[in-house]
Design a protein around this motif. Structure first.
Motif, short mmCIF file in Angstrom:
data_model
loop_
_atom_site.label_atom_id
_atom_site.label_comp_id
_atom_site.label_asym_id
_atom_site.label_seq_id
_atom_site.Cartn_x
_atom_site.Cartn_y
_atom_site.Cartn_z
N SER A 603 -20.84 2.40 -68.25
CA SER A 603 -22.12 1.81 -68.20
C SER A 603 -23.12 2.90 -68.87
O SER A 603 -23.03 4.00 -68.74
CB SER A 603 -22.60 1.68 -66.71
OG SER A 603 -23.62 1.18 -66.39
N ASP A 605 -26.15 2.97 -67.90
CA ASP A 605 -27.12 3.13 -66.45
C ASP A 605 -26.24 3.35 -65.40
O ASP A 605 -25.97 2.16 -64.97
CB ASP A 605 -28.30 2.00 -66.56
CG ASP A 605 -29.40 2.50 -65.60
OD1 ASP A 605 -28.91 3.37 -64.88
OD2 ASP A 605 -30.08 1.41 -65.09
N GLU A 607 -26.96 3.27 -62.51
CA GLU A 607 -27.63 2.84 -61.13
C GLU A 607 -27.31 1.25 -61.39
O GLU A 607 -27.45 0.55 -60.29
CB GLU A 607 -29.05 3.06 -61.08
CG GLU A 607 -29.22 4.61 -60.78
CD GLU A 607 -30.60 4.96 -60.88
OE1 GLU A 607 -31.53 4.14 -60.99
OE2 GLU A 607 -31.05 6.15 -60.88
N THR A 608 -27.00 0.76 -62.35
CA THR A 608 -26.82 -0.74 -62.51
C THR A 608 -25.53 -1.31 -61.76
O THR A 608 -24.59 -0.51 -61.68
CB THR A 608 -26.91 -1.21 -64.04
OG1 THR A 608 -26.65 -2.66 -63.96
CG2 THR A 608 -25.74 -0.55 -64.64
N LYS A 609 -25.68 -2.51 -61.21
CA LYS A 609 -24.16 -2.77 -60.69
C LYS A 609 -23.35 -3.47 -61.50
O LYS A 609 -21.98 -3.63 -61.13
CB LYS A 609 -24.77 -3.95 -59.58
CG LYS A 609 -25.40 -3.53 -58.58
CD LYS A 609 -25.86 -4.53 -57.48
CE LYS A 609 -26.85 -3.89 -56.40
NZ LYS A 609 -27.14 -4.86 -55.54
N HIS A 610 -23.78 -3.85 -62.70
CA HIS A 610 -23.17 -4.49 -63.77
C HIS A 610 -22.69 -3.78 -64.94
O HIS A 610 -23.67 -3.33 -65.76
CB HIS A 610 -23.42 -5.69 -64.29
CG HIS A 610 -23.97 -6.66 -63.20
ND1 HIS A 610 -23.01 -7.50 -62.52
CD2 HIS A 610 -25.36 -7.20 -62.71
CE1 HIS A 610 -23.53 -8.24 -61.66
NE2 HIS A 610 -24.91 -8.09 -61.80
#
Length: 1464
Positions: A603, A605, A607-610
């Motif tokens: 990822s 980022d 903090e992103t869930k996806h």
């Protein structure tokens, strides 16, 4: 008392035979020789290098010098004893002192390495001294008198001097020159490493007097200095050492800080730990200087008291003079070494932090890079770290001046007692009143900096995208954008300058009011008599106190700014770093696996869930060729970043075996030569190098460049085409000879044929034994690879060989079908003819086809001019440029009236100040005058003077603001109107330097520098007039000192001017290199060249630091000498006041004269410092003025030649004998093209790269003017109308998609002329509506710098959206679909066919299917039009175009084309 006909120190009548008279005559002769000797020595000191004892002296010279020193000590000791005891024998204390000085001077003459003339003079002096001394002794002996034992010893020493003179004249000058050269020059003339600054080998005297600078200043006086003349930095000042010390302290600070508690500023702690010890000596110097400055008003008190006393004693007077000399000597030396040492230590801190910030960006993770943009990182280096150069100076000034204020208060209490209390309370109030002004000023400067950052960010972005702006005719809009930023900046600038003006008024007003209040306090409380000594001591002390009152708030403000910088750098250095252990690099050799990813989730980022990439499982064996394909935004580039370790690994394992070479999608090219970019720091191996060039189809390009592979590449490769940049990147990777190759869509910027050549020669042949992961949109190459990965939405959806994936259908088949659809639009092509074409392609061996490789027209033309590189050396004036820049400053700003007003204000101020102090000196001599009258008149006159100084400050501020406005306007207009060729040949950094630092100098420094030169000049004149009025004799010394000051000043300026100019060319590379590294950090890390880049950066920082170091040393050199010269005037004045009998001059005038004499040195130094600052700052005017004179491109609008508003109504383009060359005398790029593009037709422009396609578009948009011939659109000659009228009526999708920082709406519609509804419709047509609708801010969603938060394909779609909004009758596609997959390409082509059905569409494309369905095809070759016909007709003959199509299919040779036919 003088005896009649005798000498004052000989108590006998004038007698030629007396011992006293003979001694006096000999001493006078010696004093005459001594004077000439020191004059020649000072002249030699100014004009050439001299040192003490650097050349070995013979033992006889050393023995003679020791004897002379011993004798001088005896004489000076005897003189001091007589002075203290009050004896008055035949050998008086004055005679002893004179003898002592003569013997000391003889010592100096024996030890100094001198010029021919000094050597002759010294020898003659020694001979005459020995002969006269011997004659006197023989005369005494002949009279039958005895001589003392001490006289016998001095006689022997004088005979030793006779021997020395013989030896001195006997030694040959050649031998001396040889020995000097042998010791000072390098042993090998060829030695390429420059000598370090001479400070490294300087002796104590040389260090104390800054004489180690003599050699450089002498060279600069004889000829303008060049970068080659600049010595290297002293070893202890090197950036590497500074960074090593800081890094160790930083690591210790990190370890000592508890985890999670990073609130404290660790940078400051590390800096303090490293540099605390070396600043103790600086603090001692500052302390000595403070004590000396505070003691000077007391010396004034002592002198006036002495002049007023009834029992004057010459011994006391001379003792007072000796104390004054000592105080001035301590003040001068301690101040110069404090300033120099503080700035030198500051330079080390600056270097350490610049290097630390650079090193950090090499280790910064993707998340860190997101938080700190490239521009911000450059700012940490250029602004925050650079500020540290002055930090320690401000720090020591702060505490030193606070101490000065406290000690001066004590002095004031000592002189006037409790009467000082009311005045001190008022002074405290004035100081406190300074605080809100300082706060207001700081706020103004902070807001100014924020506004300036915003303007510079916009300016940088606009300059980088100037080609697109000119093509779209958006210059006015973007110029308004910069001007609005500047207006905001100017608002704070004006506020700051006018606040400063009020601060100046307060600064000059406070001593007047405070002194009046103190005098009133004395009168009311009777704490001290209002006599000359009290009054002038109070005035002198208040002058000493006024400096801290003014500077302390500035120092606090500067330290606050530095604290902000420390915080910014601290936050940056603490930010997230790339985790080096994310990828396992060992243990896979035996398995034969090159890349292995298991259950990988990645990822951008955290903090992103996806995750960006989900559930990646991939194993690639050594030597495998793997292609990665998929639609725009599928995560193809992210997969390569996962292999590199550049994207955050959420879970899973990544293993890579061997070294990596990486080719990024957006090409990253360094400034430098083509060869430097390909070698990339590796040693030259000719065979491997030539093979890499050939494999990447660069050989023809290099041959066609005027300088071959030594052609200079502009910043970010601005003078290369996209294809050339990509192929240089590819050649860099091939030459690196790595194990694993990651190629991110390397064929997108080249035409189909070149792509084929690159694939077969480079990927298949040169890299046949290597592991290659190739991201590509070119479906035609997929059949050649071992494995294909199909990606969608961050997942690998299919994995296998070409045939397997086709059989499976789904996503991969869609990609192939999209490519197939694009190909089958050939109106003439049946399957059979397609097969024939394939056969033609197979039959021909690609190597035998005469391939004209990619040569961008702009480069061909500019580099073919013999001896001329495209990126020219930066222009800089050399030597003294006279008054021209100063006159330019006044003429451009129309500032003559304001300058005259400022000068008159200053003259009025000085006249009234002089009148007020003269009134005090005169008034205290009038017994009947009351204290009220005395103080009242003084206060009124002083207050009037403050009014004048306020007028001066305000007019100066307005002069500066007017000039800033005029220069900014002229500079911005000139740059926006400059032709495209200017931007192609000028690095952006060069323009930005003028828009930032040079404009900053213009805003803040120059107006005040002008008035700070005028002010001390007027004050100096007033001081000399007052001193001459009291003691006229002083004018002789004063004028000589002024003349010598002028000579020394000009001597210094010759070098200082060039040092500043050279420094202007060394700072930009430091910043450019940091910016360049920031853009290419992924490539740098992938290739493992971090250490090499780091070392290069250290060298750049040192090259910049040495100029800062030398400029400061030169400034201290000149000020020390000027202080010495002006102190002579002060000492002369003091001496005359001692010798003049009592009552000859009123005590008030003695105080007046001496109070002005004490300010003389400070005023002269102030004048010199600001004169030099002005001389150096005015270079910025010269540099900005250079760019205000750029030849402009044709006007935007020609009023009498404006086309009708409906033009072009049909869109017919007619080329008539069109000839184009880029520069005068350069070869023609288009060689007389004539043809017509009929209205509403689709015209495809094809040809090998370098054939003139891009030049044709440049000519259509008038980025370049025709050498002859013309272009008619609907019958109107486009060269006759304005550029705006032309470009607004043409639409273009450029080769490199450009987005600007802002939001989606401003990117699609910068001029703000379309409604949201129209914008949504355009987005829908260009396949972006769904993506943008899902964003929370819709059309207001952010676009980061250069659109980096959108993929290249999406950026290209935005460019399509722009032309869909404009709806012009003529559309140009400049290789517009090179960065997108075939499916998206097919959609774009369909949209263009539907939306621009009745428009004239001119397409320059790399992919043959893009132009195969055109109505007409134009084929160019070497600037000639070889074919212009319908594609179907051209295909029926053995035409140039049919060969191009055949080559296209040949590049898709083998299974690829057959499989395409099988799956139609």
């Amino acid at each position: 008392m003088w005896t009649k006909g005798g000498l004052p120190w000989c108590e006998v009548e004038l007698n030629l035979g007396s011992k006293c008279f003979q001694r006096t005559a000999i001493d006078l002769v010696n004093l005459l020789f001594l004077s000439f000797f020191y004059l020649l020595l000072i002249a030699g000191c100014v004009s050439q290098r001299f040192t003490l004892g650097s050349r070995k002296k013979g033992w006889i010279f050393v023995a003679a010098a020791i004897c002379c020193v011993a004798t001088s000590i005896v004489y000076l000791g005897a003189g001091l004893k007589n002075l203290i005891a009050g004896a008055n024998d035949e050998v008086s204390w004055v005679a002893c002192f004179v003898e002592g000085i003569i013997w000391v001077s003889l010592t100096v003459s024996l030890l100094v390495n001198d010029s021919k003339w000094i050597k002759i003079l010294a020898s003659v002096w020694w001979v005459s001294f020995a002969l006269l001394d011997s004659a006197a002794k023989i005369e005494i002996l002949s009279q039958g008198k005895s001589i003392r034992m001490f006289d016998v010893i001095t006689w022997l020493i004088s005979l030793l001097l006779l021997l020395c003179s013989w030896m001195n004249l006997r030694s040959s000058p050649e031998a001396q020159d040889y020995s000097t050269a042998g010791l000072s020059d390098p042993l090998l003339a060829e030695n390429s490493k420059k000598n370090s600054a001479r400070l490294a080998t300087a002796g104590f005297f040389s260090f104390l007097s800054f004489s180690w600078m003599n050699s450089l200043l002498s060279m600069g006086f004889k000829k303008p200095l060049t970068p080659d003349d600049i010595p290297s930095v002293v070893p202890e000042d090197e950036a590497e050492l500074a960074y090593t010390k800081f890094s160790k302290a930083w690591d210790d600070a990190l370890l000592s800080e508890p985890e999670g508690a990073k609130e404290r500023n660790l940078v400051f702690r590390a800096v303090a730990k490293v540099y605390f010890k070396e600043n103790i000596l600086t603090a001692v110097c500052a302390l000595f200087r403070t004590i000396a400055v505070v003691s000077l008003p007391l010396m004034l008190y002592v002198f006036v008291d002495y002049a007023n006393s009834d029992h004057r004693d010459l011994r006391t007077g001379f003792l007072n003079l000796a104390c004054l000399v000592m105080l001035k000597l301590v003040e001068s030396l301690s101040m110069r070494h404090w300033y120099f040492a503080a700035r030198r230590s500051g330079m080390r801190i600056r270097s350490a932090l610049m290097v630390a910030a650079y090193k950090k960006q090499l280790k910064l993770s993707s998340l860190g890079r997101k938080r700190h943009s490239s521009g911000e990182i450059v700012n940490y280096i250029a602004v925050d770290a650079y500020r540290m150069g002055e930090f320690l100076w401000w720090f020591h000034s702060g505490w030193g001046l606070t101490l000065q204020l406290l000690l001066s208060t004590a002095v004031l209490f000592g002189v006037v007692g409790v009467g000082a209390v009311p005045g001190l309370i008022l002074l405290l109030l004035c100081g406190l009143l300074n605080l809100p002004f300082a706060k207001m000023l700081q706020n103004c400067q902070t807001q100014f900096m924020i506004a300036q950052d915003k303007r510079l960010r916009s300016t940088s972005e606009i300059l980088n995208s100037m080609k697109v702006i000119k093509l779209q005719s958006w210059e006015e809009e973007f110029k308004k954008q910069i001007e609005s930023c500047r207006d905001e900046e100017f608002k704070w600038l004006a506020k700051a300058q006018l606040t400063k003006a009020f601060g100046t008024f307060l600064y000059w007003m406070s001593p007047t009011i405070v002194s009046s209040v103190i005098f009133v306090g004395c009168a009311l409380m009777n704490s001290a008599p209002l006599n000359a000594s009290t009054i002038f001591t109070v005035l002198a002390t208040l002058r000493v106190m006024s400096e801290p009152v003014r500077v302390i708030p500035e120092a606090i403000s500067a330290i606050i700014q530095v604290n902000v910088s420390f915080d910014r750098i601290n936050n940056f250095l603490l930010d997230d770093e790339l985790k080096t252990d994310e990828i396992e690099r060992n243990g896979m050799e035996k398995s034969g696996t090159a890349v292995d990813i298991q259950a990988g989730n990645f990822s951008w980022d955290p903090e992103t869930k996806h995750p960006t990439l989900r559930n990646i499982n991939l194993e690639i064996k050594n030597g495998q060729k793997v292609a990665v394909c998929g639609p725009v935004g599928a995560g193809k580039s992210s997969l390569l970043h996962a292999v590199l370790g550049e994207i955050l690994k959420v879970s899973g394992t990544v293993k890579v075996s061997g070294s990596i070479a990486y080719v990024s999608q957006t090409s990253w090219i360094q400034s430098g030569t083509i060869r430097d970019n390909i070698l990339y720091g590796k040693p030259m191996e000719t065979r491997r190098y030539n093979a890499a060039i050939k494999a990447c189809a660069l050989d023809k390009d290099i041959n066609d460049f005027g300088h071959g592979d030594l052609t200079e590449i502009g910043q970010r490769g601005l003078n290369l085409s996209g294809g050339q940049k990509q192929r240089i990147q590819l050649a860099r990777a091939v030459y690196a000879d790595a194990d694993v190759y990651l190629l991110d869509d390397p064929f997108s910027a080249v035409d189909a044929h070149t792509a084929g050549v690159l694939f077969h020669k480079c990927v298949e042949d040169s890299l046949r034994e290597k592991t290659v992961i190739l991201v590509t949109h070119q479906v035609e190459f997929l059949s050649e690879v071992d494995q294909i990965l199909v990606m969608e939405e961050g997942r690998i959806t299919q994995l296998g060989k070409y045939e397997e994936l086709l059989m499976m259908g789904t996503a991969f088949k869609q990609l192939v079908n999209a490519h197939n659809d694009a190909v089958t639009v050939l109106p003439l092509a049946s399957n059979e003819s397609l097969g024939d074409l394939t056969k033609v392609g197979r039959d021909r061996e690609i190597g035998n086809i005469q391939v004209v490789e990619k040569i961008e027209e702009e480069i061909t033309t500019t580099t073919n001019v013999p001896g001329a590189q495209l990126t020219q050396e930066e222009e800089k004036e050399a030597g003294y440029v006279g008054l021209k820049p100063f006159l330019d400053y006044l003429n451009v700003s129309s500032g003559w009236f304001l300058l005259s007003s400022s000068v008159l204000g200053q003259v009025g101020f000085v006249v009234f100040q002089a009148a007020s102090t003269y009134w005090l000196a005169y008034g205290i001599g009038i017994p009947k005058l009351t204290a009220t009258m005395l103080i009242g008149v003084y206060s009124v006159i002083s207050t009037l003077s403050a009014g004048f100084v306020y007028a001066r400050a305000v007019t100066t501020a307005h002069l500066g603001l007017k000039a800033s406005k005029a220069f900014f306007s002229g500079f911005t207009n000139a740059v926006f109107k400059a032709p495209m060729l200017f931007f192609d040949s000028t690095p952006v950094g060069r323009i930005l330097t003028r828009a930032s630092s040079d404009l900053n100098v213009l805003d803040f420094d120059i107006p005040f520098a002008i008035i700070f030169v005028v002010s001390p000049a007027v004050e100096l004149t007033a001081a000399l007039i007052v001193m001459t009025y009291v003691t006229w004799q002083v004018i002789i010394i004063a004028l000589l000192a002024l003349a010598a000051t002028k000579v020394v000043q000009e001597y210094y300026l010759a070098s200082a001017r060039e040092l500043i100019r050279i420094n202007g060319t060394t700072k930009a590379p430091v910043m450019n290199y940091a910016a360049e590294t920031s853009l290419g950090v992924v490539t740098i890390r992938a290739f493992g060249t971090v250490d090499r880049f780091f070392k290069n950066y250290l060298n750049l920082v040192d090259a910049d630091a040495v100029l800062f170091f030398l400029s400061n040393a030169a400034m201290e050199w000149v000020i020390l000498r000027i202080e010495t010269l002006q102190n002579l005037t002060l000492f002369t004045c003091a001496l005359l006041l001692i010798l003049i009998p009592k009552g000859y001059i009123a005590p008030g005038l003695v105080g007046l004269s001496l109070s002005y004499a004490l300010t003389l040195t400070q005023t002269q130094v102030f004048l010199t410092r600001w004169y030099c600052t002005l001389s150096n700052s005015i270079i910025s005017v010269e540099r900005i003025k250079q760019y205000m004179s750029i030849p402009a491109e044709p006007p935007a609008v020609v009023d009498d030649k404006r086309p009708p508003s409906s033009w072009p109504s049909s869109g017919t383009i007619h080329l008539q004998e069109l000839k184009i060359r880029y520069r005068p005398n350069a070869p023609l790029v288009l060689k007389g093209i004539s043809c017509t593009f009929r209205e509403g037709t689709r015209v495809g422009v094809v040809g090998r790269t370098g054939s003139g396609k891009s030049t044709l578009i440049s000519a259509l948009f008038r980025l370049v003017e025709p050498a002859s011939g013309c272009i008619l659109i609907d019958g109107i000659d486009i060269s006759k109308i304005g550029l705006k009228d032309l470009r607004m009526k043409l639409s273009i999708i450029p080769q490199e998609p450009t987005l600007f920082r802002g939001c989606i709406r401003t990117n699609l519609d910068p001029l703000g002329v379309y409604s949201d509804d129209e914008i949504w419709k355009a987005l829908e047509k260009c396949q972006l509506k769904a993506t943008i609708s899902n964003l929370p801010n819709k059309l207001d969603s952010s676009v980061s710098d250069e659109g980096e938060n959108w993929s290249v394909g999406q950026r290209q779609l935005f460019c399509l959206g722009r032309v869909l909004l404009k709806r012009n009758k003529i559309l140009v596609l400049d290789e517009a679909t090179a960065s997108i997959d075939s499916a998206t390409d097919a959609i774009i082509q369909r949209i263009i066919r539907e939306e621009f059905a009745d428009c004239t569409v001119v397409t320059v494309a790399h992919r043959v299917p893009t132009v195969i369905d055109s109505d007409m095809v134009m084929v160019l070759s070497f600037g000639d039009l070889v074919e212009y016909n319908e594609p179907s007709k051209l295909m029926e003959t053995d035409s140039y175009f049919s060969k191009l199509v055949a080559e296209y299919w040949a590049s898709c040779r083998g299974n690829s084309s057959q499989n395409l036919q099988a799956h139609i």
